[in-house]
Write a protein that holds these residues in place. Sequence first.
Motif, PDB file in Angstrom:
ATOM      1  N   LEU A 122       0.816  -1.180   0.007  1.00 17.54           N
ATOM      2  CA  LEU A 122       0.006   0.048   0.110  1.00 17.54           C
ATOM      3  C   LEU A 122       0.760   1.246  -0.127  1.00 17.54           C
ATOM      4  O   LEU A 122       1.911   1.415   0.796  1.00 17.54           O
ATOM      5  CB  LEU A 122      -0.809  -0.110   1.222  1.00 17.54           C
ATOM      6  CG  LEU A 122      -1.739   1.406   1.368  1.00 17.54           C
ATOM      7  CD1 LEU A 122      -2.762   1.640   0.260  1.00 17.54           C
ATOM      8  CD2 LEU A 122      -2.540   1.150   2.735  1.00 17.54           C
ATOM      9  N   ALA A 123       0.535   2.185  -1.066  1.00 17.19           N
ATOM     10  CA  ALA A 123       1.416   3.488  -1.060  1.00 17.19           C
ATOM     11  C   ALA A 123       0.318   4.480  -1.137  1.00 17.19           C
ATOM     12  O   ALA A 123      -0.607   4.543  -2.093  1.00 17.19           O
ATOM     13  CB  ALA A 123       2.326   3.271  -2.178  1.00 17.19           C
ATOM     14  N   SER A 124       0.555   5.672  -0.178  1.00 17.97           N
ATOM     15  CA  SER A 124      -0.309   6.629  -0.409  1.00 17.97           C
ATOM     16  C   SER A 124       0.083   7.864  -0.059  1.00 17.97           C
ATOM     17  O   SER A 124       1.087   8.017   0.871  1.00 17.97           O
ATOM     18  CB  SER A 124      -1.628   6.600   0.717  1.00 17.97           C
ATOM     19  OG  SER A 124      -2.371   7.546   0.481  1.00 17.97           O
ATOM     20  N   VAL A 131      -1.743  -3.071  -3.824  1.00 16.64           N
ATOM     21  CA  VAL A 131      -1.578  -4.486  -4.437  1.00 16.64           C
ATOM     22  C   VAL A 131      -2.077  -5.643  -3.396  1.00 16.64           C
ATOM     23  O   VAL A 131      -1.336  -5.473  -2.426  1.00 16.64           O
ATOM     24  CB  VAL A 131      -0.332  -4.725  -5.143  1.00 16.64           C
ATOM     25  CG1 VAL A 131      -0.285  -5.891  -5.814  1.00 16.64           C
ATOM     26  CG2 VAL A 131      -0.177  -3.796  -6.296  1.00 16.64           C
ATOM     27  N   VAL A 132      -2.643  -6.391  -3.845  1.00 16.02           N
ATOM     28  CA  VAL A 132      -2.942  -7.430  -2.590  1.00 16.02           C
ATOM     29  C   VAL A 132      -2.790  -8.872  -3.459  1.00 16.02           C
ATOM     30  O   VAL A 132      -3.492  -9.171  -4.405  1.00 16.02           O
ATOM     31  CB  VAL A 132      -4.381  -7.460  -2.284  1.00 16.02           C
ATOM     32  CG1 VAL A 132      -4.688  -8.699  -1.124  1.00 16.02           C
ATOM     33  CG2 VAL A 132      -4.699  -6.265  -1.568  1.00 16.02           C
ATOM     34  N   GLY A 182      -5.316  -4.957  -8.035  1.00 11.61           N
ATOM     35  CA  GLY A 182      -4.589  -3.833  -7.608  1.00 11.61           C
ATOM     36  C   GLY A 182      -5.290  -2.494  -7.973  1.00 11.61           C
ATOM     37  O   GLY A 182      -6.386  -2.555  -8.550  1.00 11.61           O
ATOM     38  N   PHE A 183      -4.852  -1.355  -7.130  1.00  5.19           N
ATOM     39  CA  PHE A 183      -5.868  -0.081  -7.366  1.00  5.19           C
ATOM     40  C   PHE A 183      -4.835   1.029  -7.449  1.00  5.19           C
ATOM     41  O   PHE A 183      -3.559   0.980  -7.075  1.00  5.19           O
ATOM     42  CB  PHE A 183      -6.526  -0.034  -5.815  1.00  5.19           C
ATOM     43  CG  PHE A 183      -7.807  -0.770  -5.594  1.00  5.19           C
ATOM     44  CD1 PHE A 183      -8.732  -0.528  -5.785  1.00  5.19           C
ATOM     45  CD2 PHE A 183      -7.507  -2.021  -5.046  1.00  5.19           C
ATOM     46  CE1 PHE A 183     -10.055  -1.613  -5.226  1.00  5.19           C
ATOM     47  CE2 PHE A 183      -8.185  -3.143  -4.605  1.00  5.19           C
ATOM     48  CZ  PHE A 183      -9.733  -2.548  -4.694  1.00  5.19           C
ATOM     49  N   VAL A 184      -5.257   1.823  -8.434  1.00  2.00           N
ATOM     50  CA  VAL A 184      -4.316   2.940  -8.728  1.00  2.00           C
ATOM     51  C   VAL A 184      -5.001   4.269  -9.031  1.00  2.00           C
ATOM     52  O   VAL A 184      -6.537   4.211  -9.583  1.00  2.00           O
ATOM     53  CB  VAL A 184      -3.365   2.691  -9.788  1.00  2.00           C
ATOM     54  CG1 VAL A 184      -3.869   2.595 -10.990  1.00  2.00           C
ATOM     55  CG2 VAL A 184      -2.253   4.052  -9.724  1.00  2.00           C
ATOM     56  N   LEU A 229       1.101  -2.804 -11.632  1.00  3.33           N
ATOM     57  CA  LEU A 229       1.072  -1.971 -10.447  1.00  3.33           C
ATOM     58  C   LEU A 229       1.882  -2.740  -9.343  1.00  3.33           C
ATOM     59  O   LEU A 229       2.876  -1.844  -8.579  1.00  3.33           O
ATOM     60  CB  LEU A 229      -0.204  -2.029  -9.717  1.00  3.33           C
ATOM     61  CG  LEU A 229      -1.225  -1.456 -10.922  1.00  3.33           C
ATOM     62  CD1 LEU A 229      -2.555  -1.292 -10.208  1.00  3.33           C
ATOM     63  CD2 LEU A 229      -0.829   0.040 -11.285  1.00  3.33           C
ATOM     64  N   GLN A 230       2.204  -4.028  -9.275  1.00  2.00           N
ATOM     65  CA  GLN A 230       3.124  -4.539  -8.315  1.00  2.00           C
ATOM     66  C   GLN A 230       4.204  -4.328  -8.459  1.00  2.00           C
ATOM     67  O   GLN A 230       5.173  -4.084  -7.667  1.00  2.00           O
ATOM     68  CB  GLN A 230       2.704  -6.242  -8.302  1.00  2.00           C
ATOM     69  CG  GLN A 230       3.522  -6.870  -7.394  1.00  2.00           C
ATOM     70  CD  GLN A 230       3.135  -8.083  -7.144  1.00  2.00           C
ATOM     71  OE1 GLN A 230       1.891  -8.450  -6.933  1.00  2.00           O
ATOM     72  NE2 GLN A 230       4.211  -9.287  -7.384  1.00  2.00           N
TER      73      GLN A 230
END
Length: 423
Positions: free
Chosen positions: A98-100, A178-179, A184-186, A214-215
């Motif tokens: 997780l990056a925010s 990413v799980v 994945g979400f972006v 994304l990963q």
Amino acid sequence: MPTDLLTTDARDLLRSVRRVTLRTAGWAVLGQLSLAAGVVAADAIRKRRDEGDDPSAPADPPLHVDVEDDRITTYTYGRALYDDMIAAIDAAQDYVYLASYIWKGDSVGQEFKDAVIRAAERGVTVCVVFDGFANLVVPRSFIRFPGSVHVMQFPVLRPGLPLLDLRRTGRDHRKILVVDGLVGFVGGYNIGELYATKWRDTHVRVEGPGVWELQNAFVDFWNRHRRPAQPELVDSGTERWGSPLHAARNEPSRLVYPVRALYLEAIDRAMHRIWITQGYFIPDPEVLEGLLRAAKRGVDVRVIMPEHSNHVLADIVARYYWSELLEGGVHLHLYKDVMVHAKTATVDGRWATVGTANIDRLSLRGNYEINLEIISRDQAERMETVFRRDLERCEEMTLDRWRGRPWYYRVLERSLRPLEAML
């Protein structure tokens, strides 16, 4: 007259000119900073005055589409996105990345913190990244995690002088989840209560082999910037080539900025329409020229941006370009009532991008960013649906109306334009 006397006089003149030049430049900079401070203060007063009027972002449902082997879901309402992100974290069995850029220490931020801690406690490898500068106002107690969670706070200051080493510039402006390599979400959403219901932003979820894009971005960043005590993540390649999904990653540490090239090429290819949504729209000369050339050849060029963003200086600097854009046939639409923070575009109903990069100098030539490029008529159609939906909440800025703006708008635009280098 002796030569050495001429030399002395010349040196004295040079020193005098240098002093005057430096003094003049200093006063000019001081004047700009004072003007900028005044504008920010006035905007703060306006925001306090409008505090009672607190509209919500439209709670539009997510849109789904299949792009070859990937399932893509497009979110435009934060609460719906956050629920699905937390559900994905709660379902993790192997790893969570997780990056925010911003991770607020409020109730929504706590939901995410609790979710990653729960995952780590059941044996999942959890790695989280947030930007130190962007979270300076977040309480130190909130950003402390148990040892089971691997935390990277991207430092406010890094060793080496940024002016001498471009590889050490830029903030970590990415938003990625990413799980297990399965989902994945972006997109543009940071983590916080404000963004859940009060901002209009755009994010996508990817399920399928495209998650690798994304990963890989997260793993490369983590392994390059991790401390020795932090785990090295598995760096895998991919058998997939020629995918309709591609992650363009701006990485100052490698001096590569492909997001800008992604936009320039898509603009250059356009034949029918270029529809862009941006929270901060300050095009550089090449992007500006590309949009004007497209409009000149008959392309329908439209840009949605906030009527008032959360950064008033960025608004004023952006407006310096409105005259040229409007005169060149570009349509500008101002999103009303709530902040639109999306970083998206679609071209000719065939190409789309969703990501973290604004069309401004900091994003395109400065920060760590990631934009997902999707070449798919179906996804482009979904993005055009979102764009049309947003247009219903916009007011178009016409050339006649803009030409009739008060004289002091023009003064502010010209005076503050040099701040573009910092925005």
